[in-house]
Scaffold this motif. Structure first.
Motif, PDB file in Angstrom:
ATOM      1  N   GLY A 167      -1.231  17.341 -24.989  1.00  0.00           N
ATOM      2  CA  GLY A 167      -1.876  17.119 -26.274  1.00  0.00           C
ATOM      3  C   GLY A 167      -1.292  17.968 -27.387  1.00  0.00           C
ATOM      4  N   MET A 168      -2.174  18.452 -28.249  1.00  0.00           N
ATOM      5  CA  MET A 168      -1.750  19.282 -29.375  1.00  0.00           C
ATOM      6  C   MET A 168      -1.733  20.752 -28.980  1.00  0.00           C
ATOM      7  SD  MET A 168      -3.547  17.810 -32.824  1.00  0.00           S
ATOM      8  CE  MET A 168      -5.218  18.193 -32.285  1.00  0.00           C
ATOM      9  N   LEU A 169      -0.998  21.511 -29.781  1.00  0.00           N
ATOM     10  CA  LEU A 169      -0.896  22.953 -29.602  1.00  0.00           C
ATOM     11  C   LEU A 169      -1.085  23.599 -30.960  1.00  0.00           C
ATOM     12  CD1 LEU A 169       0.025  25.487 -27.933  1.00  0.00           C
ATOM     13  CD2 LEU A 169       2.354  24.891 -28.622  1.00  0.00           C
ATOM     14  N   ASP A 170      -1.966  24.596 -31.035  1.00  0.00           N
ATOM     15  CA  ASP A 170      -2.101  25.332 -32.294  1.00  0.00           C
ATOM     16  C   ASP A 170      -1.188  26.549 -32.234  1.00  0.00           C
ATOM     17  OD1 ASP A 170      -3.824  26.410 -30.313  1.00  0.00           O
ATOM     18  OD2 ASP A 170      -4.923  27.530 -31.836  1.00  0.00           O
ATOM     19  N   LEU A 171      -0.284  26.632 -33.196  1.00  0.00           N
ATOM     20  CA  LEU A 171       0.688  27.722 -33.213  1.00  0.00           C
ATOM     21  C   LEU A 171       0.144  28.900 -34.001  1.00  0.00           C
ATOM     22  CD1 LEU A 171       4.344  26.459 -33.523  1.00  0.00           C
ATOM     23  CD2 LEU A 171       3.015  27.034 -31.515  1.00  0.00           C
ATOM     24  N   HIS A 172       0.116  30.063 -33.365  1.00  0.00           N
ATOM     25  CA  HIS A 172      -0.441  31.269 -33.964  1.00  0.00           C
ATOM     26  C   HIS A 172       0.632  31.968 -34.804  1.00  0.00           C
ATOM     27  CE1 HIS A 172      -3.355  31.465 -30.259  1.00  0.00           C
ATOM     28  NE2 HIS A 172      -3.355  30.297 -30.870  1.00  0.00           N
ATOM     29  N   ALA A 173       0.220  32.506 -35.945  1.00  0.00           N
ATOM     30  CA  ALA A 173       1.164  33.142 -36.857  1.00  0.00           C
ATOM     31  C   ALA A 173       1.892  34.308 -36.204  1.00  0.00           C
ATOM     32  CB  ALA A 173       0.436  33.610 -38.118  1.00  0.00           C
ATOM     33  N   GLU A 174       1.162  35.079 -35.351  1.00  0.00           N
ATOM     34  CA  GLU A 174       1.729  36.287 -34.779  1.00  0.00           C
ATOM     35  C   GLU A 174       2.568  36.028 -33.524  1.00  0.00           C
ATOM     36  OE1 GLU A 174      -2.108  35.530 -32.624  1.00  0.00           O
ATOM     37  OE2 GLU A 174      -1.372  35.360 -34.692  1.00  0.00           O
ATOM     38  N   SER A 175       2.642  34.805 -33.060  1.00  0.00           N
ATOM     39  CA  SER A 175       3.388  34.531 -31.828  1.00  0.00           C
ATOM     40  C   SER A 175       4.221  33.259 -31.950  1.00  0.00           C
ATOM     41  CB  SER A 175       2.423  34.462 -30.635  1.00  0.00           C
ATOM     42  OG  SER A 175       1.331  33.576 -30.894  1.00  0.00           O
ATOM     43  N   GLY A 176       3.619  32.084 -31.797  1.00  0.00           N
ATOM     44  CA  GLY A 176       4.389  30.845 -31.830  1.00  0.00           C
ATOM     45  C   GLY A 176       5.118  30.620 -33.146  1.00  0.00           C
ATOM     46  N   GLN A 177       4.426  30.848 -34.270  1.00  0.00           N
ATOM     47  CA  GLN A 177       5.084  30.664 -35.564  1.00  0.00           C
ATOM     48  C   GLN A 177       6.166  31.720 -35.778  1.00  0.00           C
ATOM     49  OE1 GLN A 177       2.633  29.716 -39.065  1.00  0.00           O
ATOM     50  NE2 GLN A 177       0.886  29.473 -37.685  1.00  0.00           N
ATOM     51  N   GLN A 178       5.915  32.934 -35.317  1.00  0.00           N
ATOM     52  CA  GLN A 178       6.927  33.984 -35.436  1.00  0.00           C
ATOM     53  C   GLN A 178       8.171  33.615 -34.633  1.00  0.00           C
ATOM     54  OE1 GLN A 178       7.385  38.512 -33.843  1.00  0.00           O
ATOM     55  NE2 GLN A 178       5.470  38.050 -34.856  1.00  0.00           N
ATOM     56  N   ALA A 179       7.969  33.051 -33.440  1.00  0.00           N
ATOM     57  CA  ALA A 179       9.102  32.643 -32.615  1.00  0.00           C
ATOM     58  C   ALA A 179       9.914  31.550 -33.303  1.00  0.00           C
ATOM     59  CB  ALA A 179       8.606  32.160 -31.250  1.00  0.00           C
TER      60      ALA A 179
ATOM     61  N   GLU B 146      -3.221  30.572 -25.525  1.00  0.00           N
ATOM     62  CA  GLU B 146      -2.205  31.602 -25.668  1.00  0.00           C
ATOM     63  C   GLU B 146      -0.915  31.311 -24.904  1.00  0.00           C
ATOM     64  OE1 GLU B 146      -1.937  34.092 -27.564  1.00  0.00           O
ATOM     65  OE2 GLU B 146      -3.944  34.404 -28.364  1.00  0.00           O
ATOM     66  N   GLY B 147      -0.967  30.526 -23.855  1.00  0.00           N
ATOM     67  CA  GLY B 147       0.171  30.393 -22.953  1.00  0.00           C
ATOM     68  C   GLY B 147       1.463  29.981 -23.627  1.00  0.00           C
ATOM     69  N   ALA B 148       1.459  28.844 -24.326  1.00  0.00           N
ATOM     70  CA  ALA B 148       2.681  28.355 -24.960  1.00  0.00           C
ATOM     71  C   ALA B 148       3.122  29.279 -26.089  1.00  0.00           C
ATOM     72  CB  ALA B 148       2.468  26.942 -25.481  1.00  0.00           C
ATOM     73  N   ASN B 149       2.162  29.798 -26.860  1.00  0.00           N
ATOM     74  CA  ASN B 149       2.510  30.716 -27.941  1.00  0.00           C
ATOM     75  C   ASN B 149       3.228  31.950 -27.416  1.00  0.00           C
ATOM     76  OD1 ASN B 149       1.310  30.019 -30.803  1.00  0.00           O
ATOM     77  ND2 ASN B 149      -0.207  29.302 -29.331  1.00  0.00           N
ATOM     78  N   GLN B 150       2.699  32.533 -26.346  1.00  0.00           N
ATOM     79  CA  GLN B 150       3.319  33.740 -25.792  1.00  0.00           C
ATOM     80  C   GLN B 150       4.642  33.425 -25.111  1.00  0.00           C
ATOM     81  OE1 GLN B 150       2.242  36.767 -26.503  1.00  0.00           O
ATOM     82  NE2 GLN B 150       0.568  35.818 -27.660  1.00  0.00           N
ATOM     83  N   ALA B 151       4.768  32.261 -24.504  1.00  0.00           N
ATOM     84  CA  ALA B 151       6.039  31.870 -23.884  1.00  0.00           C
ATOM     85  C   ALA B 151       7.140  31.775 -24.929  1.00  0.00           C
ATOM     86  CB  ALA B 151       5.879  30.535 -23.157  1.00  0.00           C
ATOM     87  N   MET B 152       6.826  31.182 -26.085  1.00  0.00           N
ATOM     88  CA  MET B 152       7.814  31.069 -27.151  1.00  0.00           C
ATOM     89  C   MET B 152       8.205  32.439 -27.690  1.00  0.00           C
ATOM     90  SD  MET B 152       6.234  27.730 -29.064  1.00  0.00           S
ATOM     91  CE  MET B 152       7.462  27.700 -30.380  1.00  0.00           C
TER      92      MET B 152
END
Length: 374
Positions: free
Chosen positions: A42-54, A298-304
């Motif tokens: 489905g969808m993923l919300d990208l967090h500014a401090e992790s996924g977006q930073q990556a 958190e999983g995908a955000n931290q992986a990125m």
């Protein structure tokens, strides 16, 4: 320095992309036959401090905004009777929060940013063997083999590479079931209205029925269920799922009945929140392979972020990859432990008898007390 990345998910592709920006080639080995071989979820919300930073480190922040769906941040929380407990509507077009993006769109964005030969498809790693002179010999399920000097496990919950570093046990914490409803506006307008443009969660006791609107006009239906001794076949039929959610409002259980095809069932397992390992020459882990957590955002955000930070260390010290890996691991362990502990608490809250009340409190903005009069 021949770098092999086992796994072409979001973490592995972010790693390959940031290395590519620094002029370092890495070969990604992905078990799927093609990029479209299966649904990406489905969808993923990208967090500014992790996924977006990556993505910023990968030089893809602008392209992300062009493909993201900030309206997907709208969410509704219902009780099993179908009553709306929370309805959050984000500011139209705002990227100030955690904008949603379809997982397929995000993966395609990363794939399109890499040279075509960067990903070797239909290469499922089954063994990684240390070589006498350093590096690893890789064996794939189709009989192919390869060698590398540095091996990075981005191969998910059932990581093959993880066994080279740690025997940390996995704990069963629940079951996830997924269905897809295609062309929902035309076929099921009532369901489209119920879910809206973003997320809908209907929360009961130790079970949640959720739905996400995707950019292709479909809805991804998800069921989160606590640990149980039910036979797995119960979850593989709509009839069995409807029995589990018996007594819930018909407009909510209609999400199950409307699903296309058979349900997709997955055991939810986690690693210990304090899992870590001693450094080993030429090998490390990112994402679920390194810190498998409950799927609470958190999983995908931290992986990125893992991928981006490891790539930065390798690019800063290409002559000594082992030092780069040690620096990455030290920072990653420090960053991940509190996030893993928080994710475990959220998983427990969502599966508790008071989950609905807890989630309402969690998503209800706190009001600021007025200052006392002079």
């Amino acid at each position: 320095m021949r770098i092999a990345i086992a796994g072409g998910g979001l973490g592995g592709l972010t790693l390959a992309r940031v290395l590519h920006l620094h002029g370092i080639h890495a070969q990604v080995y992905e078990r799927e036959a093609t990029r479209s071989a299966r649904s990406q979820g489905g969808m993923l919300d990208l967090h500014a401090e992790s996924g977006q930073q990556a993505l910023a480190k990968a030089g893809l922040a602008g392209q992300f905004q062009s493909k993201a769906r900030p309206e997907g941040e709208e969410h509704r929380i219902l009780d099993p009777a179908g009553r709306i407990l929370v309805h959050h509507i984000p500011k139209p077009g705002s990227f100030s929060g955690r904008p949603e993006i379809d997982r397929r769109a995000l993966r395609d964005l990363l794939l399109d940013s890499l040279p075509g030969e960067a990903v070797a498809w239909q290469r499922r790693l089954v063994a990684a063997t240390p070589r006498a002179g350093g590096g690893f010999g890789l064996t794939f399920d189709d009989g192919h083999s390869a060698d590398c000097d540095v091996l990075i496990g981005a191969d998910g919950a059932r990581s093959v590479v993880r066994s080279l570093l740690t025997d940390a046990p996995l704990s069963y914490v629940g079951t996830s079931v997924a269905l897809t409803i295609s062309d929902v506006d035309r076929r099921y307008p009532d369901i489209a209205e119920l879910v809206g443009p973003g997320n809908m969660w209907c929360v009961g006791v130790s079970q949640i029925l959720s739905a996400q609107r995707l950019g292709d006009g479909s809805i991804r239906v998800g069921m989160s269920l606590g640990p149980t001794d039910r036979h797995v076949d119960t979850y593989r039929s709509k009839a069995g799922l409807l029995d589990i959610f018996a007594g819930w409002a018909p407009q909510v259980t209609a999400l199950i009945a409307a699903g296309d095809g058979s349900p997709f069932v997955r055991r939810i397992e986690t690693m210990p929140t304090d899992a870590r390992w001693d450094p080993q020459a030429g090998v490390t882990l990112i994402g679920d392979a390194a810190h498998l957590m409950p799927p609470v955002g958190e999983g995908a955000n931290q992986a990125m972020l893992d991928g981006a930070e490891l790539a930065a260390e390798l690019a800063a010290n290409p002559a000594d990859p082992d030092s780069a890996i040690r620096a990455y691991e030290r920072a990653m362990f420090t960053r991940i432990q509190p996030i893993a502990e928080m994710s475990a608490r959220i998983q427990a809250m969502m599966m508790s008898p008071t989950a609905a009340d807890d989630l309402v409190r969690f998503f209800t903005p706190r009001t600021t007390e007025p200052a006392p009069a002079d």
